[in-house]
Design a protein around this motif. Structure first.
Motif, PDB file in Angstrom:
ATOM      1  N   VAL A 175      30.529  38.055  41.090  1.00  0.00           N
ATOM      2  CA  VAL A 175      30.795  39.107  41.660  1.00  0.00           C
ATOM      3  C   VAL A 175      32.427  39.276  42.044  1.00  0.00           C
ATOM      4  O   VAL A 175      32.557  38.173  43.302  1.00  0.00           O
ATOM      5  CB  VAL A 175      30.047  39.933  42.780  1.00  0.00           C
ATOM      6  CG1 VAL A 175      30.374  41.198  43.078  1.00  0.00           C
ATOM      7  CG2 VAL A 175      28.548  39.716  42.239  1.00  0.00           C
ATOM      8  N   VAL A 178      34.433  40.852  46.655  1.00  0.00           N
ATOM      9  CA  VAL A 178      33.776  40.871  47.664  1.00  0.00           C
ATOM     10  C   VAL A 178      34.309  40.816  49.298  1.00  0.00           C
ATOM     11  O   VAL A 178      34.884  39.568  49.417  1.00  0.00           O
ATOM     12  CB  VAL A 178      32.601  39.870  47.632  1.00  0.00           C
ATOM     13  CG1 VAL A 178      31.533  39.806  48.730  1.00  0.00           C
ATOM     14  CG2 VAL A 178      31.557  39.850  46.332  1.00  0.00           C
ATOM     15  N   TYR A 190      30.795  44.200  47.584  1.00  0.00           N
ATOM     16  CA  TYR A 190      30.009  43.618  48.864  1.00  0.00           C
ATOM     17  C   TYR A 190      28.456  44.071  48.668  1.00  0.00           C
ATOM     18  O   TYR A 190      27.840  43.174  49.038  1.00  0.00           O
ATOM     19  CB  TYR A 190      30.520  43.841  50.004  1.00  0.00           C
ATOM     20  CG  TYR A 190      30.021  43.202  51.296  1.00  0.00           C
ATOM     21  CD1 TYR A 190      29.869  41.811  51.396  1.00  0.00           C
ATOM     22  CD2 TYR A 190      29.269  43.803  52.150  1.00  0.00           C
ATOM     23  CE1 TYR A 190      29.347  41.090  52.444  1.00  0.00           C
ATOM     24  CE2 TYR A 190      28.471  43.294  53.216  1.00  0.00           C
ATOM     25  CZ  TYR A 190      28.494  42.028  53.310  1.00  0.00           C
ATOM     26  OH  TYR A 190      27.983  41.334  54.465  1.00  0.00           O
ATOM     27  N   TYR A 193      26.698  42.203  46.078  1.00  0.00           N
ATOM     28  CA  TYR A 193      26.380  40.874  46.305  1.00  0.00           C
ATOM     29  C   TYR A 193      25.257  40.736  47.241  1.00  0.00           C
ATOM     30  O   TYR A 193      24.392  40.042  47.145  1.00  0.00           O
ATOM     31  CB  TYR A 193      27.786  40.278  47.049  1.00  0.00           C
ATOM     32  CG  TYR A 193      27.730  39.190  47.835  1.00  0.00           C
ATOM     33  CD1 TYR A 193      27.353  37.959  47.330  1.00  0.00           C
ATOM     34  CD2 TYR A 193      27.600  39.179  49.121  1.00  0.00           C
ATOM     35  CE1 TYR A 193      27.400  36.833  48.120  1.00  0.00           C
ATOM     36  CE2 TYR A 193      27.597  38.213  50.062  1.00  0.00           C
ATOM     37  CZ  TYR A 193      27.502  37.090  49.568  1.00  0.00           C
ATOM     38  OH  TYR A 193      27.547  36.150  50.284  1.00  0.00           O
ATOM     39  N   GLU A 204      22.768  31.886  46.338  1.00  0.00           N
ATOM     40  CA  GLU A 204      24.520  31.731  46.224  1.00  0.00           C
ATOM     41  C   GLU A 204      24.932  30.182  46.035  1.00  0.00           C
ATOM     42  O   GLU A 204      24.144  29.412  46.812  1.00  0.00           O
ATOM     43  CB  GLU A 204      24.939  32.287  47.717  1.00  0.00           C
ATOM     44  CG  GLU A 204      26.514  32.323  47.560  1.00  0.00           C
ATOM     45  CD  GLU A 204      27.192  33.129  48.615  1.00  0.00           C
ATOM     46  OE1 GLU A 204      28.465  33.522  48.589  1.00  0.00           O
ATOM     47  OE2 GLU A 204      26.602  33.455  49.464  1.00  0.00           O
ATOM     48  N   ARG A 214      32.353  35.637  44.297  1.00  0.00           N
ATOM     49  CA  ARG A 214      31.250  34.919  44.906  1.00  0.00           C
ATOM     50  C   ARG A 214      30.309  34.620  43.701  1.00  0.00           C
ATOM     51  O   ARG A 214      30.311  35.486  42.501  1.00  0.00           O
ATOM     52  CB  ARG A 214      30.510  35.864  45.437  1.00  0.00           C
ATOM     53  CG  ARG A 214      31.359  36.437  46.892  1.00  0.00           C
ATOM     54  CD  ARG A 214      31.663  35.368  47.756  1.00  0.00           C
ATOM     55  NE  ARG A 214      32.572  35.494  48.763  1.00  0.00           N
ATOM     56  CZ  ARG A 214      32.045  35.948  50.225  1.00  0.00           C
ATOM     57  NH1 ARG A 214      30.974  36.325  50.303  1.00  0.00           N
ATOM     58  NH2 ARG A 214      33.184  36.330  51.124  1.00  0.00           N
TER      59      ARG A 214
END
Length: 223
Positions: A175, A178, A190, A193, A204, A214
């Protein structure tokens, strides 16, 4: 967040890296190298690498280079009419990308020139249309989903809802943009995420991210 970008640089041919740097787009080099490194790992699954949000093909170059080396397909999805912030009067508008005949944004010709200049056309399937429609018609697992399309909750959330279920276990969700702090940028990516993490289907990979990029690995069901 940092990533082993030196290793990623060694894997990119100098002409491909030069094509990335010269292409229209907004992704900085360090985040691009983190994306490339994630794509290299995801390509080990032998499945397509999907990008949502093509624009002019800057980041597509990186996925296509990985796809060429791994013998997989890079897929990029965009309606090519520009996202919200790229429309006339907004911060990221580029008047060179307006079709003089219809008077609307059209990034498709520039995207095609970008891939041609990089010598990567045959390694990319470009889907021209709305991301949710493309995702609904897609019928096989993928190894990577890179969410970098519209930055509203409607569009970023739709990209996640449409494409994340196609990710194979062990595949990567990447993504872009973010920003945990609203002062740094819009919050829709965000929230995507956070939604992915809160689903329980992703973990993650903190060492693989870079600034606003991310990287999450699909670890199980739950979407």
């Amino acid at each position: 967040m940092t990533a082993p970008h030196d290793a990623a640089v060694r894997e990119i041919a100098p002409d491909v890296l030069a094509a990335f740097e010269s292409a229209k787009g907004f992704m900085p080099v360090d985040e691009g190298l983190a994306l490339h490194a994630a794509a290299v790992r995801a390509a080990g699954l032998g499945l397509p690498l999907v990008e949502v949000g093509t624009y002019c093909g800057r980041s597509t170059i990186l996925l296509a280079e990985v796809a060429r080396a791994a013998g997989v397909l890079a897929v990029t999805v965009d309606h090519h009419r520009g996202s919200e912030e790229q429309q006339p009067g907004w911060e990221y508008h580029d008047p060179e990308l307006v079709d003089p005949v219809v008077g609307r944004m059209d990034t498709l010709p520039t995207f095609r020139r970008t891939l041609h200049a990089a010598g990567l056309e045959e390694h990319v399937l470009a889907l021209v249309g709305r991301s949710p429609q493309a995702a609904a018609a897609w019928g096989r697992p993928v190894g990577l989903v890179f969410v970098d399309g519209g930055h509203t909750d409607e569009h970023a959330g739709g990209d996640y809802e449409g494409w994340a279920p196609h990710l194979a276990e062990g595949g990567l969700l990447v993504v872009h943009d973010v920003f945990p702090d609203p002062a740094d940028g819009g919050q829709a990516p965000y929230r995507v995420y956070r939604r992915a993490l809160d689903s329980g289907a992703f973990a993650e990979e903190e060492a693989a991210g870079c600034r606003s990029l991310r990287v999450l690995r699909r670890t199980g069901p739950g979407l």
